[in-house]
Design an enzyme around this catalytic site. Sequence first.
Site, short mmCIF file in Angstrom:
data_model
loop_
_atom_site.label_atom_id
_atom_site.label_comp_id
_atom_site.label_asym_id
_atom_site.label_seq_id
_atom_site.Cartn_x
_atom_site.Cartn_y
_atom_site.Cartn_z
N ASP A 24 35.42 42.27 36.49
CA ASP A 24 34.96 40.88 36.56
C ASP A 24 36.03 39.92 36.06
O ASP A 24 36.81 40.26 35.17
CB ASP A 24 33.69 40.74 35.71
CG ASP A 24 32.90 39.49 36.07
OD1 ASP A 24 33.22 38.85 37.08
OD2 ASP A 24 31.97 39.15 35.32
N HIS A 41 41.28 37.87 43.60
CA HIS A 41 40.86 39.19 44.10
C HIS A 41 42.09 40.03 44.47
O HIS A 41 42.11 41.24 44.25
CB HIS A 41 39.94 39.04 45.31
CG HIS A 41 38.61 38.40 44.97
ND1 HIS A 41 37.87 38.77 43.87
CD2 HIS A 41 37.91 37.40 45.58
CE1 HIS A 41 36.75 38.03 43.82
NE2 HIS A 41 36.77 37.19 44.84
N LEU A 135 42.21 63.19 41.17
CA LEU A 135 41.31 62.13 40.71
C LEU A 135 40.26 61.87 41.79
O LEU A 135 40.60 61.69 42.96
CB LEU A 135 42.10 60.83 40.45
CG LEU A 135 41.25 59.59 40.15
CD1 LEU A 135 40.52 59.72 38.82
CD2 LEU A 135 42.11 58.32 40.14
C1 FPP Z 1 34.30 39.96 40.27
O1 FPP Z 1 35.06 38.82 39.90
C2 FPP Z 1 35.03 40.72 41.28
C3 FPP Z 1 34.58 40.98 42.54
C4 FPP Z 1 33.29 40.52 43.03
C5 FPP Z 1 35.41 41.71 43.49
C6 FPP Z 1 36.21 42.85 42.95
C7 FPP Z 1 37.24 43.17 43.95
C8 FPP Z 1 38.53 43.48 43.66
C9 FPP Z 1 39.04 43.69 42.30
C10 FPP Z 1 39.50 43.61 44.75
C11 FPP Z 1 39.30 44.72 45.70
C12 FPP Z 1 39.33 46.06 45.10
C13 FPP Z 1 39.93 47.14 45.67
C14 FPP Z 1 39.65 48.48 45.13
C15 FPP Z 1 40.85 47.05 46.80
P1 FPP Z 1 34.44 37.39 40.17
O2 FPP Z 1 34.87 36.92 41.51
O3 FPP Z 1 32.96 37.42 39.98
O4 FPP Z 1 35.14 36.56 39.03
P2 FPP Z 1 34.54 35.32 38.24
O5 FPP Z 1 33.37 35.83 37.44
O6 FPP Z 1 35.67 34.92 37.37
O7 FPP Z 1 34.18 34.28 39.25
#
Ligand code: FPP
Length: 254
Positions: A24, A41, A135
């Site tokens: 997050d 992201h 893994l």
């Molecule tokens: C939460 O941060 C994150 C997500 C909803 C997406 C997670 C995706 C990735 C890390 C990239 C793709 C992963 C791979 C394995 C290729 P948020 O957007 O809710 O952040 P915020 O709370 O700061 O708004």
Amino acid sequence: MPAPTSITDVENVPLPRHVAIIMDGNGRWARARGLPRIAGHRRGAEAAKEAIRFCASRNIPYLTIYAFSSENWKRPDTEVSELMQLLSFYLGEQVKDLHREGVCLRIIGDRSRLGATIAQKIEEAEALTRGNTRLHLNVALSYGGRQEIGGAVRQLAERVRNGEIAPEQITEATIHDALYTADIPDPDLLIRTGGEQRISNFLLWQMAYTELYFTDTLWPDFTSAHFTYALQEYQQRERRYGSIREHAAGEAAA
Ligand code: FPP
């Protein structure tokens, strides 16, 4: 939090077999830099690669990362579509690297919502990496814990209706076997970055006894040093699974 610079401290103490991560804070990381959310992201995906390599190098055999939840479909269409493009890119190009590094990839979640192109890439990536054992990387995609448990309940109800099992044969073990994670040990450690302290519908059944580790660090900033710090903290925990401490049990018996 002072990030440790050395990883030697965790050398001789038992490590978790299975780490789950809620990644997050990508959006806030981007906003703090005046960048679009997708930039967060993208950096988050690089941080995920570092975490994967870290687990492989530390002989942690199972890693499950939450890349897109059932609830994330409610985000604006542009963000959903950009995230899907990013995931699609990693499922294509980057899978060869994972394969070279001995990673077995599995996607858990509701594939029916992902579209034919991504579903096809998932099947190819899983087929390519199926035999790898260094893994086991599970990527939760269009995943929700309640939805997963709902699916398991439906599956078991179906088996009862078909006369394959009697209702009294439904146990914790049969429920476990009906989940996406049937052949995966439950997580020992959950890491959640980004400052929130909740589970957010992630691996609800599987995390009954998981140690929880929350950090304010935003996911794109989470490095191997931060991971090491989380492991060090995990190693200080006393896991009792509902029983009493060993020496306390001895005292009670005495
Ligand atoms: C939460 O941060 C994150 C997500 C909803 C997406 C997670 C995706 C990735 C890390 C990239 C793709 C992963 C791979 C394995 C290729 P948020 O957007 O809710 O952040 P915020 O709370 O700061 O708004």
